[in-house]
Design a protein around this motif. Sequence first.
Motif, PDB file in Angstrom:
ATOM      1  N   GLN A  26      23.763 120.890  43.561  1.00 29.54           N
ATOM      2  CA  GLN A  26      24.191 119.963  42.496  1.00 29.54           C
ATOM      3  C   GLN A  26      24.866 120.730  41.355  1.00 29.54           C
ATOM      4  O   GLN A  26      25.881 120.317  40.818  1.00 29.54           O
ATOM      5  CB  GLN A  26      22.992 119.201  41.939  1.00 29.54           C
ATOM      6  N   LEU A  27      24.257 121.875  41.015  1.00 27.13           N
ATOM      7  CA  LEU A  27      24.786 122.686  39.915  1.00 27.13           C
ATOM      8  C   LEU A  27      26.161 123.258  40.266  1.00 27.13           C
ATOM      9  O   LEU A  27      27.101 123.226  39.465  1.00 27.13           O
ATOM     10  CB  LEU A  27      23.779 123.821  39.633  1.00 27.13           C
ATOM     11  N   ILE A  28      26.290 123.769  41.492  1.00 34.76           N
ATOM     12  CA  ILE A  28      27.575 124.337  41.925  1.00 34.76           C
ATOM     13  C   ILE A  28      28.642 123.234  41.916  1.00 34.76           C
ATOM     14  O   ILE A  28      29.764 123.441  41.431  1.00 34.76           O
ATOM     15  CB  ILE A  28      27.460 124.950  43.358  1.00 34.76           C
ATOM     16  N   ALA A  29      28.280 122.055  42.429  1.00 31.49           N
ATOM     17  CA  ALA A  29      29.248 120.943  42.464  1.00 31.49           C
ATOM     18  C   ALA A  29      29.684 120.580  41.036  1.00 31.49           C
ATOM     19  O   ALA A  29      30.875 120.404  40.769  1.00 31.49           O
ATOM     20  CB  ALA A  29      28.635 119.732  43.161  1.00 31.49           C
ATOM     21  N   ARG A  30      28.715 120.504  40.126  1.00 24.95           N
ATOM     22  CA  ARG A  30      29.049 120.166  38.732  1.00 24.95           C
ATOM     23  C   ARG A  30      30.032 121.191  38.162  1.00 24.95           C
ATOM     24  O   ARG A  30      31.017 120.857  37.517  1.00 24.95           O
ATOM     25  CB  ARG A  30      27.762 120.140  37.891  1.00 24.95           C
ATOM     26  N   ASP A  31      29.764 122.470  38.422  1.00 29.23           N
ATOM     27  CA  ASP A  31      30.626 123.527  37.881  1.00 29.23           C
ATOM     28  C   ASP A  31      32.012 123.509  38.543  1.00 29.23           C
ATOM     29  O   ASP A  31      33.022 123.740  37.882  1.00 29.23           O
ATOM     30  CB  ASP A  31      29.959 124.901  38.043  1.00 29.23           C
ATOM     31  N   ILE A  32      32.059 123.229  39.846  1.00 36.28           N
ATOM     32  CA  ILE A  32      33.370 123.145  40.521  1.00 36.28           C
ATOM     33  C   ILE A  32      34.168 121.986  39.915  1.00 36.28           C
ATOM     34  O   ILE A  32      35.346 122.126  39.586  1.00 36.28           O
ATOM     35  CB  ILE A  32      33.209 122.952  42.053  1.00 36.28           C
ATOM     36  N   ILE A  33      33.488 120.851  39.732  1.00 32.03           N
ATOM     37  CA  ILE A  33      34.169 119.669  39.173  1.00 32.03           C
ATOM     38  C   ILE A  33      34.791 120.002  37.807  1.00 32.03           C
ATOM     39  O   ILE A  33      35.894 119.564  37.487  1.00 32.03           O
ATOM     40  CB  ILE A  33      33.201 118.462  39.094  1.00 32.03           C
ATOM     41  N   GLY A  34      34.108 120.833  37.041  1.00 30.64           N
ATOM     42  CA  GLY A  34      34.620 121.257  35.732  1.00 30.64           C
ATOM     43  C   GLY A  34      35.967 121.974  35.827  1.00 30.64           C
ATOM     44  O   GLY A  34      36.702 122.047  34.843  1.00 30.64           O
ATOM     45  N   TYR A  35      36.293 122.518  36.978  1.00 34.34           N
ATOM     46  CA  TYR A  35      37.573 123.222  37.157  1.00 34.34           C
ATOM     47  C   TYR A  35      38.660 122.326  37.762  1.00 34.34           C
ATOM     48  O   TYR A  35      39.791 122.762  37.906  1.00 34.34           O
ATOM     49  CB  TYR A  35      37.391 124.449  38.056  1.00 34.34           C
ATOM     50  N   ILE A  36      38.304 121.088  38.151  1.00 32.06           N
ATOM     51  CA  ILE A  36      39.307 120.208  38.772  1.00 32.06           C
ATOM     52  C   ILE A  36      40.129 119.549  37.669  1.00 32.06           C
ATOM     53  O   ILE A  36      39.577 118.870  36.803  1.00 32.06           O
ATOM     54  CB  ILE A  36      38.621 119.139  39.665  1.00 32.06           C
ATOM     55  N   SER A  37      41.450 119.758  37.709  1.00 25.73           N
ATOM     56  CA  SER A  37      42.246 119.283  36.572  1.00 25.73           C
ATOM     57  C   SER A  37      42.924 117.937  36.829  1.00 25.73           C
ATOM     58  O   SER A  37      43.501 117.367  35.909  1.00 25.73           O
ATOM     59  CB  SER A  37      43.285 120.331  36.175  1.00 25.73           C
ATOM     60  N   SER A  38      42.878 117.437  38.067  1.00 25.17           N
ATOM     61  CA  SER A  38      43.503 116.126  38.326  1.00 25.17           C
ATOM     62  C   SER A  38      42.771 115.436  39.470  1.00 25.17           C
ATOM     63  O   SER A  38      42.316 116.094  40.415  1.00 25.17           O
ATOM     64  CB  SER A  38      44.976 116.356  38.680  1.00 25.17           C
ATOM     65  N   PRO A  39      42.677 114.096  39.416  1.00 24.69           N
ATOM     66  CA  PRO A  39      41.983 113.378  40.499  1.00 24.69           C
ATOM     67  C   PRO A  39      42.706 113.490  41.843  1.00 24.69           C
ATOM     68  O   PRO A  39      42.133 113.171  42.880  1.00 24.69           O
ATOM     69  CB  PRO A  39      41.940 111.927  40.007  1.00 24.69           C
ATOM     70  N   ASP A  40      43.983 113.954  41.815  1.00 22.67           N
ATOM     71  CA  ASP A  40      44.728 114.118  43.076  1.00 22.67           C
ATOM     72  C   ASP A  40      44.603 115.531  43.625  1.00 22.67           C
ATOM     73  O   ASP A  40      45.186 115.846  44.676  1.00 22.67           O
ATOM     74  CB  ASP A  40      46.233 113.885  42.849  1.00 22.67           C
ATOM     75  N   ALA A  41      43.928 116.399  42.904  1.00 23.29           N
ATOM     76  CA  ALA A  41      43.929 117.826  43.269  1.00 23.29           C
ATOM     77  C   ALA A  41      43.415 118.063  44.689  1.00 23.29           C
ATOM     78  O   ALA A  41      42.480 117.396  45.152  1.00 23.29           O
ATOM     79  CB  ALA A  41      43.058 118.595  42.282  1.00 23.29           C
ATOM     80  N   VAL A  42      44.035 119.030  45.358  1.00 24.28           N
ATOM     81  CA  VAL A  42      43.550 119.498  46.656  1.00 24.28           C
ATOM     82  C   VAL A  42      42.692 120.734  46.372  1.00 24.28           C
ATOM     83  O   VAL A  42      43.150 121.699  45.751  1.00 24.28           O
ATOM     84  CB  VAL A  42      44.720 119.855  47.599  1.00 24.28           C
TER      85      VAL A  42
END
Length: 237
Positions: A26-42
Amino acid sequence: MDDWIDYYDSTHTIYASKLHRDLHFQLIARDIIGYISSPDAVVLDYACGEALSAAKVAEACGKLYLAEPAPGVRGRLIARFAPNAKIRVRSLDDLRKMDEKSVDLAIMNSVAQYMTSAELDSALAVIRRLLRPSGRLVLGDILRPEVGMFRDVLALLKFAATHGFLKDALYGLASTALSDYRQLRTRVGLQRYGESEMIQKLAAAGFTASRAHVNIGHNPWRMTFVARHAFDRPQVT
Ligand SMILES: C[S@@+](CC[C@H](N)C(=O)[O-])C[C@H]1O[C@@H](n2cnc3c(N)ncnc32)[C@H](O)[C@@H]1O
């Protein structure tokens, strides 16, 4: 058991309990999400492990590639995420066949320590080819030469105490000390990099990088780096 991929493909004790394992992902997912800059990102998660919270990451992006070298883990990922149209599971070899410049964000968290320096170089070359010119590579949980195992133990115990699995963590540490992990750690070892050493390594692989203020995950004594294609560096006129 020959190497760390075999270890991660085995019934290991790296997570002290189901609660620890769930909280970790859960923690890793939260931190990864913090780096996603657009909802379309690959997004590419390189050596993602069990990635139990990958569905959360997939909700925050356009497509999520889970790449994992351990065949048993990969089989479970395929079964777990088959119904999720946004998630694709790949072997590390498959990544070489993917289109170049097709990924916006590549994550490699808690993996570099298990690779030889040469293996990390080839992984960086694969990732660089896949990243779009504006894309970012986030290299998390890098062990430093001056920080020993004691801090890893302390970080785990703090995480466990905060989330109510201290007893399990103590038991888990004892089992790990007696397990293949300990033998592999002694025989194969873990790779460590200083901050400037890693920045130089990334530069040699064609990235311009800096250290993030906080590490991904629960261990504040390890480091995270954010890297981009070196040619993206703004020109000073
Ligand atoms: C600690 S787990 C990290 C999993 C996930 N990224 C996370 O943050 O929870 C280490 C991962 O590295 C992979 N691994 C171990 N040795 C490797 C190697 N030499 N090359 C690539 N991946 C490796 C394992 O299969 C495992 O998925």
